[in-house]
Design an enzyme around this catalytic site. Structure first.
Site, PDB file in Angstrom:
ATOM      1  N   GLY A  45       0.818  -1.203   0.000  1.00 29.16           N
ATOM      2  CA  GLY A  45       0.000   0.000   0.000  1.00 29.16           C
ATOM      3  C   GLY A  45       0.851   1.252   0.000  1.00 29.16           C
ATOM      4  O   GLY A  45       0.632   2.183  -0.788  1.00 29.16           O
ATOM      5  N   ASN A 188       0.236 -10.308 -11.389  1.00 29.61           N
ATOM      6  CA  ASN A 188       1.334 -10.846 -12.196  1.00 29.61           C
ATOM      7  C   ASN A 188       1.008 -12.296 -12.554  1.00 29.61           C
ATOM      8  O   ASN A 188      -0.104 -12.774 -12.299  1.00 29.61           O
ATOM      9  CB  ASN A 188       2.678 -10.698 -11.474  1.00 29.61           C
ATOM     10  CG  ASN A 188       2.745 -11.485 -10.169  1.00 29.61           C
ATOM     11  OD1 ASN A 188       1.983 -12.420  -9.940  1.00 29.61           O
ATOM     12  ND2 ASN A 188       3.661 -11.110  -9.295  1.00 29.61           N
ATOM     13  N   GLY A 229       6.132  -8.066 -20.845  1.00 30.47           N
ATOM     14  CA  GLY A 229       5.273  -6.904 -20.953  1.00 30.47           C
ATOM     15  C   GLY A 229       4.019  -7.025 -20.109  1.00 30.47           C
ATOM     16  O   GLY A 229       3.991  -7.724 -19.089  1.00 30.47           O
ATOM     17  N   ASP A 250      16.913  -5.206  -8.839  1.00 29.90           N
ATOM     18  CA  ASP A 250      16.006  -5.517  -7.733  1.00 29.90           C
ATOM     19  C   ASP A 250      14.568  -5.363  -8.233  1.00 29.90           C
ATOM     20  O   ASP A 250      14.135  -4.254  -8.547  1.00 29.90           O
ATOM     21  CB  ASP A 250      16.266  -4.569  -6.560  1.00 29.90           C
ATOM     22  CG  ASP A 250      15.399  -4.883  -5.342  1.00 29.90           C
ATOM     23  OD1 ASP A 250      14.629  -5.862  -5.390  1.00 29.90           O
ATOM     24  OD2 ASP A 250      15.501  -4.144  -4.345  1.00 29.90           O
ATOM     25  N   ALA A 253       9.834  -3.926  -6.036  1.00 31.12           N
ATOM     26  CA  ALA A 253       8.672  -3.026  -6.107  1.00 31.12           C
ATOM     27  C   ALA A 253       8.163  -2.812  -7.530  1.00 31.12           C
ATOM     28  O   ALA A 253       7.416  -1.865  -7.768  1.00 31.12           O
ATOM     29  CB  ALA A 253       9.030  -1.681  -5.481  1.00 31.12           C
ATOM     30  N   ALA A 254       8.526  -3.686  -8.456  1.00 27.70           N
ATOM     31  CA  ALA A 254       8.105  -3.479  -9.843  1.00 27.70           C
ATOM     32  C   ALA A 254       6.589  -3.448  -9.978  1.00 27.70           C
ATOM     33  O   ALA A 254       6.025  -2.575 -10.651  1.00 27.70           O
ATOM     34  CB  ALA A 254       8.698  -4.563 -10.740  1.00 27.70           C
ATOM     35  N   GLY A 255       5.907  -4.396  -9.341  1.00 28.70           N
ATOM     36  CA  GLY A 255       4.452  -4.429  -9.413  1.00 28.70           C
ATOM     37  C   GLY A 255       3.820  -3.222  -8.748  1.00 28.70           C
ATOM     38  O   GLY A 255       2.797  -2.700  -9.213  1.00 28.70           O
ATOM     39  N   ASP A 256       4.433  -2.750  -7.659  1.00 27.61           N
ATOM     40  CA  ASP A 256       3.912  -1.566  -6.974  1.00 27.61           C
ATOM     41  C   ASP A 256       4.111  -0.314  -7.826  1.00 27.61           C
ATOM     42  O   ASP A 256       3.232   0.557  -7.876  1.00 27.61           O
ATOM     43  CB  ASP A 256       4.589  -1.401  -5.619  1.00 27.61           C
ATOM     44  CG  ASP A 256       4.291  -2.553  -4.671  1.00 27.61           C
ATOM     45  OD1 ASP A 256       3.212  -3.161  -4.816  1.00 27.61           O
ATOM     46  OD2 ASP A 256       5.128  -2.851  -3.809  1.00 27.61           O
ATOM     47  N   GLY A 291      15.930  -1.477  -3.474  1.00 25.36           N
ATOM     48  CA  GLY A 291      14.936  -1.048  -2.508  1.00 25.36           C
ATOM     49  C   GLY A 291      13.566  -0.887  -3.117  1.00 25.36           C
ATOM     50  O   GLY A 291      13.402  -0.864  -4.335  1.00 25.36           O
ATOM     51  N   SER A 295      13.328   3.022  -5.140  1.00 24.60           N
ATOM     52  CA  SER A 295      13.422   2.719  -6.570  1.00 24.60           C
ATOM     53  C   SER A 295      12.342   3.405  -7.402  1.00 24.60           C
ATOM     54  O   SER A 295      12.398   3.386  -8.631  1.00 24.60           O
ATOM     55  CB  SER A 295      13.319   1.205  -6.790  1.00 24.60           C
ATOM     56  OG  SER A 295      11.973   0.757  -6.623  1.00 24.60           O
TER      57      SER A 295
END
Length: 310
Positions: A45, A188, A229, A250, A253-256, A291, A295
């Site tokens: 969140g 994902n 993609g 790292d 936090a890609a999805g965030d 991080g 990031s």
């Protein structure tokens, strides 16, 4: 773009992330030495709230933290990002959430979470923010808080006609009653499998899983496929938005980054296609940095970003 206020209401978790960077991930019972340590703010969140705020959205965050130093530092950090923290509660009976994260040289990670105050965020806490729902352009949710609280939020959003983005992480089966209130679902591959029971390994299987989720009531399904993609499936379209070629260090936090950027883009009046492209660029930048919240890129960085497509 349409004339919108850019207001995003985020309801979700707040954690302190303790991150160890190692050459490789340990196997069960194994110790891997030689890593470096950082402690940074996190929680899905919170990450998504910060992502949207850095991209120019006007963010209000509804959450619970402990009455401890981690909670105090978290709130101060959100305020420094320009986030409205009026609806963050300091819980006297639970600690602030903590995540222990190990990251290898390829950017893959292992994460264990002690949820603490996050699991005490209640439907009543959500209803306290009813006035903010009426002002919001988008409501953004995840699953690191109680399901009944998520259900209360999507119900209230539906009552006031505000679109809902649900990032179903961590994934577990969700009732159709909840999914019918979700405008945009952003799982994902593994989360898609958890929601549908279908194995997702390529675009074709992702399309089939997206159709299953749409049949259960979700209006738009956006499945993030990592380096392949993001697949967008809605009432009028089904298309793959290609990813960018970057050197990942790292992926925590890609999805965030993606969900927060999607919310910011939609709240500022982008079309869905524009917002998904914007989110894809933000996620690509995030994986090049260590991080979670450190990031997350700014709007200017997303605008300047240039990399070849995969």
């Amino acid at each position: 773009m349409a004339d919108k206020s850019g207001r995003v209401l985020v309801i979700g978790s707040s954690n302190t992330d303790m991150v160890v960077k190692c050459s490789r991930l340990p196997r069960p019972g194994q110790t891997v030495t030689g890593g470096t340590f950082v402690m940074v703010p996190g929680g899905k969140g919170a990450n998504q709230a910060v992502a949207a705020a850095r991209l120019g959205a006007k963010v209000t965050f509804v959450a619970r933290v402990g009455n401890d130093s981690f909670g105090q530092a978290a709130i101060a950090g959100y305020q420094a990002e320009g986030i409205d923290t009026s609806y963050i509660l300091r819980d006297p009976e639970a600690h602030t959430g903590v995540a222990l994260i190990i990251v290898d040289e390829q950017g893959e990670n292992l994460i264990a979470v002690a949820s603490g105050a996050n699991h005490r965020l209640s439907p009543e806490d959500v209803r306290r923010a009813a006035a903010v729902f009426r002002q919001a352009d988008v409501v953004l949710l995840q699953l690191e808080i109680p399901l009944e609280t998520v259900q209360a939020a999507v119900t209230l959003a539906g009552e006031v006609g505000v679109p809902v983005i649900l990032n179903p992480a961590p994934a577990f089966p969700l009732p159709d009653e909840l999914l019918r209130h979700v405008t945009y679902l952003t799982p994902n591959e593994s989360e898609t499998e958890g929601l549908t029971g279908l194995s997702v390994g390529d675009e074709s299987s992702a399309r089939e899983a997206a159709r299953v989720l749409r049949d259960r009531g979700v209006r738009h399904v956006i499945i993030t496929l990592g380096p392949k993609g993001a697949l967008v499936v809605g009432p009028e379209e089904a298309r793959l938005v290609p990813a960018y070629q970057v050197q990942a260090v790292d992926t925590t936090a890609a999805g965030d980054a993606f969900s927060g950027a999607l919310a910011a883009g939609l709240a500022k009046g982008m079309t869905l296609g524009e917002a998904v492209e914007y989110a894809t660029r933000a996620a690509a930048i995030s994986v090049t940095r260590m991080g979670a919240q450190p990031s997350l890129p700014t709007h200017a960085e997303v605008e300047r970003f240039s990399a070849p497509r995969r």
